[in-house]
Design an enzyme around this catalytic site. Structure first.
Site, PDB file in Angstrom:
ATOM      1  N   HIS A 149       0.844  -1.200   0.000  1.00  0.00           N
ATOM      2  CA  HIS A 149       0.000   0.000   0.000  1.00  0.00           C
ATOM      3  C   HIS A 149       0.880   1.250   0.000  1.00  0.00           C
ATOM      4  O   HIS A 149       1.278   1.725   1.061  1.00  0.00           O
ATOM      5  CB  HIS A 149      -0.901   0.013   1.237  1.00  0.00           C
ATOM      6  N   HIS A 195      -4.231   2.558  -3.387  1.00  0.00           N
ATOM      7  CA  HIS A 195      -4.482   1.911  -2.094  1.00  0.00           C
ATOM      8  C   HIS A 195      -4.550   0.402  -2.312  1.00  0.00           C
ATOM      9  O   HIS A 195      -5.553  -0.125  -2.763  1.00  0.00           O
ATOM     10  CB  HIS A 195      -5.802   2.424  -1.518  1.00  0.00           C
ATOM     11  N   GLU A 230     -16.267  -5.505  24.911  1.00  0.00           N
ATOM     12  CA  GLU A 230     -15.356  -6.655  24.920  1.00  0.00           C
ATOM     13  C   GLU A 230     -14.201  -6.510  23.931  1.00  0.00           C
ATOM     14  O   GLU A 230     -13.045  -6.800  24.273  1.00  0.00           O
ATOM     15  CB  GLU A 230     -16.130  -7.952  24.614  1.00  0.00           C
ATOM     16  N   HIS A 260     -26.230 -17.676  25.622  1.00  0.00           N
ATOM     17  CA  HIS A 260     -25.144 -17.460  26.573  1.00  0.00           C
ATOM     18  C   HIS A 260     -24.335 -18.730  26.857  1.00  0.00           C
ATOM     19  O   HIS A 260     -23.395 -18.680  27.654  1.00  0.00           O
ATOM     20  CB  HIS A 260     -25.707 -16.931  27.899  1.00  0.00           C
TER      21      HIS A 260
END
Length: 752
Positions: A115, A351, A501, A564
């Site tokens: 890049h 890019h 998280e 869960h």
């Protein structure tokens, strides 16, 4: 008609070249740097060029005075402006900036992969940072009080490699010319375990800025813990360059929200606002006001409108950022991706692909770079390499003098700082603080044992620090002797990450990678590793020992149901290289897992803990965990059948095996708290535990049976959960899904 079309095309080509040359000359800057020639580039550049001269006239005065800024509390904050640039002429500065660009171009071109666009656009801000602002020592990349730099937009890795080479780090030009090749120190994306001077492994967008938050958090923590009014020992900045993609990824918002909440004034992030992504211009999918978002997150924001040539504006922005000490700063720098490329600048063509030979030649001509690939003029090395090495050595020597002064005034604090934070010493016999258990001790959930061990470790290691994603009362992860790390109490060690998280995992990795031997932990329910798996993988790849405390490990959690209840998670992490997945069966195994995790600074660990209570085993011990698997019960040395269990199922395996034993068969029961550690044992030990002559084998684990054939063999049987769970009390679910001692006994009879 053919000849007329040819003449028309020729006239258009002549006119195009005339327009390009007129554009190039009209946009020539005072330092001689020329802009790219595509019409879209010219239009964009014209919007900023008119403001450049006025900005430069005012910036000269600004650099010679103090910067005054108003904080969120309206308190006036005074700070010295950024250090004045060294005595380097504008012509040499231009050459330095173009050297960064062309090393990046040449590296990508030699690999025919990479890049080039980002380094070409970011070269001016990178030059100012590395050669004028940052406090770093190329001769000692691990100096603890260095300023840190993270390229969150890791695809532009040649920018970092060019900077490391030009400023004198141990990265010879031969490494740059072998970019992305086998054995090169210049990997496709920056890797901290490969290249000296690369702070973190980046590439997955957004991860780097999260790591940077962890870095700045550690600086704030250590400064609060050790600095004195008459001796400031810890004083370093974290700088980060991120792109549009980093700001699109949600994890960056999670971490940057915390950075604002914590008031991390030593964090300065540069947003490379080039408006290009792989799909094209970002207006097809990303039109929000990024600066307004960061202001809402509690950041100070600045906009440098011409990041292509206005180095004075970049200097002024950094000075302003440093003047604001109570919040992090986002410096939005508007640049042209692929700056200087006549035909590919300001497009996605630059890019993700090499420019190509013709465009490289055109770019060299456009920017007046009359040097061969990987050739750097002596004056650039003098201005960057020699100067950086000399300044870095002097800066570290000055800091060493300060450390000596600090040691004489505050010997106790200095001893702790040197032994734990600088040298990473492990106290002799530290594991004596870990309690042990017998079957007479009450059985509790391993998440409760985890809290006991966590607090014991905290008493032995002041470097132990972490927290939970808004689940501390369930994960049992609070250190009882310490308060919360907050904006006004940064010396404390409990971290409240909130429901974030992914950001949490990456911040924790940054805490470890900061370079002060921090032992970070973070916690959530095991199911929510789905949100943070990418951070856990980067911990393993980056060789950092982050400890991931994961509770509620199976259908045994009960009524919360299948949303869960982890099923495939154990198997998926056991597939991941360089990570320990511990599933302890009782208190002793939990203690043994923590002992290994704390001492494993190059390998992360997952503590997979139960919600339900478990009995303490007769034969378990801290030392046995270091074998990965061991015998917890056997009739004799010649078993007819072997039963293997982990975690909460070891007790069930014992009960089922003893029922078979009662019918006259010889049994052996194995607890296997960590597959990875067992795999690392000698062939002799593995044969002693699982003799090849015994093919009658049964495994039991309240999760996917995937992978267990490795241990039970073709003639064995695995008991587990290969569907999603259900909502019901845990004991009911174990019965309905067949995770029972009766199922173990039946399987043993089947395989014998």
């Amino acid at each position: 008609r053919e000849r007329e079309r040819e003449r028309g095309s020729l006239k258009k080509e002549v006119k195009r070249k005339e327009n390009m040359e007129a554009t190039r000359m009209s946009l020539k800057t005072p330092t001689g740097v020329r802009l790219g020639l595509r019409p879209t580039v010219s239009r964009r550049a014209n919007r900023v060029t008119a403001k450049v001269q006025a900005r430069r006239a005012s910036s000269a005065h600004a650099r010679s005075s103090k910067v005054v800024a108003n904080s969120a509390s309206n308190k006036v904050v005074n700070a010295a402006v950024a250090a004045a640039p060294p005595q380097v002429t504008d012509e040499v500065i231009e050459k330095c900036i173009n050297a960064i660009r062309f090393l990046s171009i040449d590296g990508v071109e030699s690999a025919n992969s990479g890049h080039p666009g980002l380094p070409m656009g970011c070269a001016p801000m990178a030059y100012v940072l590395w050669n004028e602002i940052m406090n770093h020592n190329p001769s000692n990349p691990k100096w603890i009080n260095r300023d840190r730099f993270i390229l969150s937009a890791g695809h532009g890795s040649m920018l970092v490699y060019s900077l490391l080479h030009l400023t004198g780090y141990n990265l010879p030009i031969e490494e740059l010319s072998s970019f992305r090749q086998w054995g090169s120190k210049c990997a496709g994306h920056p890797e901290n375990f490969v290249t000296e001077g690369v702070e973190v492994t980046t590439g997955p967008l957004g991860a780097g800025i999260c790591n940077a938050v962890g870095f700045a958090m550690m600086e704030k923590h250590l400064a609060a813990k050790f600095n004195k009014p008459d001796c400031e020992l810890v004083d370093n900045y974290t700088y980060c360059i991120m792109g549009d993609g980093c700001n699109m990824e949600g994890m960056s918002n999670e971490a940057c929200s915390l950075a604002g909440h914590w008031g991390l004034g030593k964090l300065i992030a540069f947003y490379d606002d080039n408006s290009i992504s792989i799909d094209g211009h970002t207006d097809i999918s990303f039109t929000e006001d990024v600066s307004a978002r960061y202001e809402a997150l509690g950041w100070h924001t600045i906009h440098v409108k011409n990041g292509n040539t206005d180095v004075n504006a970049i200097r002024d922005a950094i000075a302003e950022a440093k003047a604001v000490t109570d919040k992090p700063t986002l410096i939005k720098v508007t640049t042209i991706i692929g700056y200087g490329s006549p035909n590919k600048a300001d497009s996605h063509d630059v890019h993700g692909a090499a420019l190509g030979g013709d465009e490289v030649a055109a770019t060299r001509e456009n920017l007046k770079w009359d040097y061969a690939p990987f050739e750097i003029p002596d004056e650039v090395y003098a201005a960057m390499k020699t100067a950086s090495i000399d300044k870095g050595a002097a800066a570290e020597a000055s800091w060493n003098d300060k450390l000596a002064e600090y040691s004489s005034k505050y010997p106790e604090e200095a001893a702790e700082f040197k032994s734990f934070y600088m040298n990473g010493e492990v106290p002799a016999n530290w594991s004596d603080v870990l309690p042990t258990f017998t079957p007479e001790d009450a059985g509790v959930a391993t998440r409760i044992h985890s809290q006991t061990m966590l607090n014991a470790v905290a008493s032995a290691f002041p470097t132990f620090m972490g927290g939970s994603a808004d689940l501390a009362p369930s994960n049992m992860t609070l250190m009882k002797a310490f308060g919360d790390f907050q904006k006004d109490t940064p010396a404390e060690r409990n971290v409240r990450f909130g429901v974030r998280e992914h950001g949490m995992g990456s911040i924790a990795n940054g805490m470890a990678l900061y370079g002060a031997n921090i032992i970070p932990y973070c916690a959530t329910f095991f199911i929510f590793t789905d949100y943070m798996r990418a951070a856990m993988r980067l911990a393993a790849l980056s060789e950092v020992g982050t400890i991931f405390v994961m509770t509620h490990d199976s259908i045994g959690l009960g009524e919360d149901g299948p949303t869960h209840q982890p099923v495939e998670h154990l198997a998926s992490f056991r597939c991941m290289p360089n990570i320990y997945t511990f599933r302890p069966a009782d208190g002793n195994e939990t203690a043994g897992a923590y002992k290994i995790a704390v001492e494993s600074r190059n390998t992360p660990s997952i503590m997979v803990c139960s919600r339900q209570g478990l009995p303490n085993l007769e034969a378990s011990s801290i030392d046995n965990v270091a074998k990965g698997a061991y015998t917890v019960y056997e009739t004799n040395a010649s078993p007819d059948v072997i039963v293997i269990g982990t975690g909460s199922e070891v007790a069930i395996a014992l009960e089922g095996a003893k029922a078979v034993e009662a019918e006259g068969k010889s049994v052996r029961v194995i607890s296997m708290p960590c597959w990875e550690i067992f795999d690392a044992q000698s062939d002799e030990y593995k044969e002693s535990i699982l003799p090849s002559s015994v093919t009658a084998r049964v495994s039991i684990e309240a999760g996917s049976t995937f992978g267990w054939e490795k241990f039970v063999g073709a003639k064995g049987k695995s008991i587990g959960v290969d569907t999603f769970g259900a909502s019901a009390p845990g004991p009911v679910l174990y019965e309905k899904f067949g995770i029972t001692s009766e199922a173990v006994a039946a399987a043993c009879k089947e395989v014998m």
